[in-house]
Design a protein around this motif. Structure first.
Motif, PDB file in Angstrom:
ATOM      1  N   ILE A  66     -10.491  11.561 -62.665  1.00 56.78           N
ATOM      2  CA  ILE A  66     -10.447  10.439 -61.722  1.00 56.78           C
ATOM      3  C   ILE A  66     -11.844  10.235 -61.139  1.00 56.78           C
ATOM      4  CG2 ILE A  66      -9.468   9.564 -59.573  1.00 56.78           C
ATOM      5  CD1 ILE A  66      -6.989  11.182 -60.121  1.00 56.78           C
ATOM      6  N   ALA A  67     -12.357   9.034 -61.312  1.00 59.91           N
ATOM      7  CA  ALA A  67     -13.654   8.667 -60.737  1.00 59.91           C
ATOM      8  C   ALA A  67     -13.471   7.390 -59.932  1.00 59.91           C
ATOM      9  CB  ALA A  67     -14.687   8.461 -61.836  1.00 59.91           C
ATOM     10  N   TYR A  68     -14.295   7.215 -58.903  1.00 59.60           N
ATOM     11  CA  TYR A  68     -14.143   6.012 -58.093  1.00 59.60           C
ATOM     12  C   TYR A  68     -15.510   5.547 -57.593  1.00 59.60           C
ATOM     13  CZ  TYR A  68     -14.807   8.958 -53.957  1.00 59.60           C
ATOM     14  OH  TYR A  68     -15.341   9.831 -53.022  1.00 59.60           O
ATOM     15  N   ARG A  69     -15.579   4.267 -57.278  1.00 62.00           N
ATOM     16  CA  ARG A  69     -16.779   3.706 -56.640  1.00 62.00           C
ATOM     17  C   ARG A  69     -16.345   2.704 -55.588  1.00 62.00           C
ATOM     18  NH1 ARG A  69     -18.122  -1.363 -58.747  1.00 62.00           N
ATOM     19  NH2 ARG A  69     -17.241  -1.866 -60.798  1.00 62.00           N
ATOM     20  N   ARG A  70     -17.048   2.727 -54.475  1.00 65.84           N
ATOM     21  CA  ARG A  70     -16.703   1.866 -53.351  1.00 65.84           C
ATOM     22  C   ARG A  70     -16.970   0.400 -53.686  1.00 65.84           C
ATOM     23  NH1 ARG A  70     -16.287   4.386 -48.236  1.00 65.84           N
ATOM     24  NH2 ARG A  70     -16.634   2.316 -47.353  1.00 65.84           N
ATOM     25  N   CYS A  81     -10.992   4.753 -61.434  1.00 61.84           N
ATOM     26  CA  CYS A  81     -10.809   4.855 -62.874  1.00 61.84           C
ATOM     27  C   CYS A  81     -10.123   6.178 -63.188  1.00 61.84           C
ATOM     28  CB  CYS A  81     -12.146   4.773 -63.608  1.00 61.84           C
ATOM     29  SG  CYS A  81     -12.004   5.071 -65.386  1.00 61.84           S
ATOM     30  N   THR A  82      -8.989   6.108 -63.858  1.00 68.04           N
ATOM     31  CA  THR A  82      -8.232   7.285 -64.250  1.00 68.04           C
ATOM     32  C   THR A  82      -8.234   7.361 -65.771  1.00 68.04           C
ATOM     33  OG1 THR A  82      -6.807   6.941 -62.340  1.00 68.04           O
ATOM     34  CG2 THR A  82      -6.036   8.492 -63.997  1.00 68.04           C
ATOM     35  N   SER A  83      -8.553   8.524 -66.327  1.00 68.64           N
ATOM     36  CA  SER A  83      -8.628   8.663 -67.781  1.00 68.64           C
ATOM     37  C   SER A  83      -8.176  10.048 -68.211  1.00 68.64           C
ATOM     38  CB  SER A  83     -10.050   8.394 -68.280  1.00 68.64           C
ATOM     39  OG  SER A  83     -10.961   9.318 -67.714  1.00 68.64           O
ATOM     40  N   ALA A  84      -7.773  10.150 -69.463  1.00 70.11           N
ATOM     41  CA  ALA A  84      -7.345  11.418 -70.041  1.00 70.11           C
ATOM     42  C   ALA A  84      -7.472  11.328 -71.551  1.00 70.11           C
ATOM     43  CB  ALA A  84      -5.905  11.753 -69.648  1.00 70.11           C
ATOM     44  N   THR A  85      -7.683  12.464 -72.188  1.00 67.65           N
ATOM     45  CA  THR A  85      -7.823  12.537 -73.640  1.00 67.65           C
ATOM     46  C   THR A  85      -6.788  13.497 -74.203  1.00 67.65           C
ATOM     47  OG1 THR A  85     -10.200  12.077 -73.511  1.00 67.65           O
ATOM     48  CG2 THR A  85      -9.400  13.084 -75.539  1.00 67.65           C
ATOM     49  N   VAL A 221      -7.315   7.497 -73.049  1.00 68.93           N
ATOM     50  CA  VAL A 221      -6.655   6.402 -72.339  1.00 68.93           C
ATOM     51  C   VAL A 221      -7.300   6.259 -70.966  1.00 68.93           C
ATOM     52  CG1 VAL A 221      -4.471   5.529 -71.444  1.00 68.93           C
ATOM     53  CG2 VAL A 221      -4.497   6.894 -73.523  1.00 68.93           C
ATOM     54  N   GLY A 222      -7.549   5.056 -70.548  1.00 68.23           N
ATOM     55  CA  GLY A 222      -8.140   4.845 -69.231  1.00 68.23           C
ATOM     56  C   GLY A 222      -7.679   3.542 -68.604  1.00 68.23           C
ATOM     57  N   SER A 239      -3.463   9.122 -52.855  1.00 71.12           N
ATOM     58  CA  SER A 239      -3.970   8.219 -53.884  1.00 71.12           C
ATOM     59  C   SER A 239      -4.263   8.974 -55.171  1.00 71.12           C
ATOM     60  CB  SER A 239      -5.242   7.513 -53.395  1.00 71.12           C
ATOM     61  OG  SER A 239      -4.972   6.667 -52.303  1.00 71.12           O
ATOM     62  N   VAL A 240      -4.837  10.169 -55.048  1.00 71.60           N
ATOM     63  CA  VAL A 240      -5.128  10.992 -56.226  1.00 71.60           C
ATOM     64  C   VAL A 240      -3.831  11.365 -56.936  1.00 71.60           C
ATOM     65  CG1 VAL A 240      -6.075  13.182 -57.035  1.00 71.60           C
ATOM     66  CG2 VAL A 240      -7.272  11.880 -55.264  1.00 71.60           C
ATOM     67  N   SER A 241      -2.841  11.801 -56.177  1.00 70.44           N
ATOM     68  CA  SER A 241      -1.548  12.176 -56.762  1.00 70.44           C
ATOM     69  C   SER A 241      -0.895  10.988 -57.451  1.00 70.44           C
ATOM     70  CB  SER A 241      -0.616  12.731 -55.682  1.00 70.44           C
ATOM     71  OG  SER A 241      -1.153  13.897 -55.094  1.00 70.44           O
ATOM     72  N   SER A 242      -1.001   9.820 -56.825  1.00 71.49           N
ATOM     73  CA  SER A 242      -0.423   8.615 -57.401  1.00 71.49           C
ATOM     74  C   SER A 242      -1.101   8.252 -58.717  1.00 71.49           C
ATOM     75  CB  SER A 242      -0.540   7.454 -56.412  1.00 71.49           C
ATOM     76  OG  SER A 242      -0.071   6.250 -56.973  1.00 71.49           O
ATOM     77  N   ALA A 243      -2.433   8.342 -58.759  1.00 71.35           N
ATOM     78  CA  ALA A 243      -3.170   8.013 -59.977  1.00 71.35           C
ATOM     79  C   ALA A 243      -2.817   8.979 -61.104  1.00 71.35           C
ATOM     80  CB  ALA A 243      -4.674   8.043 -59.703  1.00 71.35           C
ATOM     81  N   ILE A 244      -2.701  10.265 -60.786  1.00 69.41           N
ATOM     82  CA  ILE A 244      -2.335  11.260 -61.798  1.00 69.41           C
ATOM     83  C   ILE A 244      -0.926  10.999 -62.310  1.00 69.41           C
ATOM     84  CG2 ILE A 244      -1.829  13.710 -62.174  1.00 69.41           C
ATOM     85  CD1 ILE A 244      -4.141  14.380 -60.330  1.00 69.41           C
ATOM     86  N   LYS A 245      -0.012  10.656 -61.426  1.00 72.22           N
ATOM     87  CA  LYS A 245       1.369  10.382 -61.828  1.00 72.22           C
ATOM     88  C   LYS A 245       1.438   9.168 -62.758  1.00 72.22           C
ATOM     89  CE  LYS A 245       5.989   9.613 -59.848  1.00 72.22           C
ATOM     90  NZ  LYS A 245       6.300   8.347 -60.523  1.00 72.22           N
ATOM     91  N   ILE A 246       0.709   8.113 -62.406  1.00 68.70           N
ATOM     92  CA  ILE A 246       0.703   6.909 -63.233  1.00 68.70           C
ATOM     93  C   ILE A 246       0.161   7.222 -64.626  1.00 68.70           C
ATOM     94  CG2 ILE A 246      -0.326   4.626 -63.533  1.00 68.70           C
ATOM     95  CD1 ILE A 246      -0.289   4.358 -60.473  1.00 68.70           C
ATOM     96  N   MET A 247      -0.937   7.977 -64.685  1.00 63.92           N
ATOM     97  CA  MET A 247      -1.532   8.312 -65.967  1.00 63.92           C
ATOM     98  C   MET A 247      -0.606   9.194 -66.796  1.00 63.92           C
ATOM     99  SD  MET A 247      -3.734   8.251 -68.336  1.00 63.92           S
ATOM    100  CE  MET A 247      -5.189   7.402 -67.731  1.00 63.92           C
ATOM    101  N   THR A 248       0.009  10.198 -66.173  1.00 63.82           N
ATOM    102  CA  THR A 248       0.907  11.090 -66.891  1.00 63.82           C
ATOM    103  C   THR A 248       2.075  10.327 -67.503  1.00 63.82           C
ATOM    104  OG1 THR A 248       0.329  12.910 -65.389  1.00 63.82           O
ATOM    105  CG2 THR A 248       2.318  13.177 -66.699  1.00 63.82           C
TER     106      THR A 248
END
Length: 273
Positions: A66-70, A81-85, A221-222, A239-248
Motif C-alpha cells: 500500500i502506497a499513498y500520496r497526498r 495505491c494497493t497492489s499485490a503479486t 494486480v493494482g 483505511s489500511v485494513s479496508s484496502a487490504i480487504k478489498i485487494m484480498t
C-alpha cells in the motif's frame, strides 16, 4: 521503433468507432491512455519516491503493498495505491485473453458490476492486434432505470510481458473527446487506474513452446482509490485494513474467475501425473 511507427499510422488512419470521434479526439484518447499507464506503473512502483509513501509492503499477512500520496487540493485526502503479486497456473496468453473478454468481465470487474459491456472506440496502438486503446460502454439496468458509464482501457500483449490498465471516465470527459476542440481541455483530467501486469513463467516440460503459450503467469494486480487521511500525515489503520480487504477479495475473485473459465487446463496443471 516498429511499435511507435504503427502507433502513428493507426492514430491517423485506422480506428473502429461507433462514436463520432475526430482524428484529434483519437490523439487525445491516446494521450489520456498514455497518462493512465504512466500513472498506474508509477504508483505500483512508488515512483517518484518523494511523492509516494509506502504504508505496507512485503511481510504483511496478505503480502499487499500500500502506497499513498497526498492530494494537493487541501482536502486532507490521499490517492491510495494497493497492489499485490501472485502466481496463476495458466499461460500468459490465456490469462490475457480471459481478462480481455467483455463477456467474462462481468464476473470480476467491480466497475461493470453485472452490466453489459460493449467496445465503442478502438484505436490500434502498435504492431500486435491486441495492442489497443479502447473506450468501453457499460450499461446497467433497462428502461427508465438504465444507467451507463464509460471505461478507458489501455492494453498490450507481448511475449516478454503484457498489461491491461483501465479507469472509469466521467461523462464530461467523453463530451470533450467527441466535441471538436474539446480535447484541448483534457490535460488535467484526474484518473484512478486499476489493472494488471503479466509476466510469463516458463514450463521446463514444454521448453519448445513459444514464450507465454505454456507454463504459468506472474500477475500483479493494482488499483487506486481516494481515501481520507488521519489527523496526522498518514492513513488511519481502518483505511489500511479496508484496502487490504478489498485487494484480498479482488484477488480471490480474479483467481476463481480465470481458473474456472479454463477448467480442463487447470485440472491438468493440478494433476500429480
Amino acid at each position: 521503433m516498429a511499435r511507435q511507427a504503427a502507433r502513428l499510422r493507426d492514430v491517423f488512419h485506422v480506428t473502429n468507432c461507433t462514436l463520432d470521434v475526430t482524428s484529434r479526439g483519437r490523439k487525445a484518447i491516446m494521450k489520456l491512455a498514455d497518462n493512465l499507464l504512466a500513472n498506474y506503473t508509477g504508483s505500483i512502483a512508488g515512483l517518484p519516491a518523494d511523492a509516494w509513501s509506502v504504508q505496507c509492503g512485503e511481510g504483511t499477512e496478505e503480502d499487499v503493498k500500500i502506497a499513498y500520496r497526498r492530494n494537493d487540493d487541501g482536502s486532507n485526502t490521499a490517492i491510495v495505491c494497493t497492489s499485490a503479486t501472485f502466481l496463476l497456473p495458466l499461460p500468459m496468453r490465456r490469462v490475457f485473453d480471459l481478462l480481455k473478454s467483455n463477456l467474462l468481465r462481468v464476473k470480476w470487474d467491480v466497475l461493470v458490476n453485472g452490466g453489459c459491456v460493449k467496445e465503442v472506440v478502438r484505436v490500434a496502438n502498435g504492431v500486435g492486434s491486441e495492442d489497443a486503446v479502447s473506450i468501453l460502454h457499460v450499461k446497467h439496468g433497462s428502461g427508465a432505470n438504465k444507467e451507463t458509464m464509460m471505461i478507458l482501457q489501455n492494453s498490450c500483449y507481448d511475449a516478454s510481458g503484457s498489461f491491461m490498465v483501465y479507469s472509469s471516465l466521467d461523462k464530461h470527459v467523453m463530451e470533450m473527446i467527441t466535441t471538436p476542440g474539446g480535447e484541448e481541455a483534457m490535460g488535467n483530467i484526474a484518473l484512478f487506474p486499476a489493472g494488471f501486469s503479466l509476466v510469463p513463467l516458463a514450463d521446463p516440460a514444454n521448453a519448445g513452446s513459444p514464450i507465454g503459450e505454456a507454463g504459468g503467469t506472474v500477475m500483479t494486480v493494482g488499483f487506486q482509490i481516494l481515501m481520507k487521511l488521519a489527523r496526522g500525515t498518514g492513513l488511519c489503520p481502518r483505511s489500511v485494513s479496508s484496502a487490504i480487504k478489498i485487494m484480498t477479495e479482488h484477488i480471490e475473485t480474479i483467481k476463481d474467475t480465470l481458473l474456472n473459465s479454463h477448467p480442463v487446463f487447470y485440472r491438468t496443471i493440478q494433476s500429480p501425473n
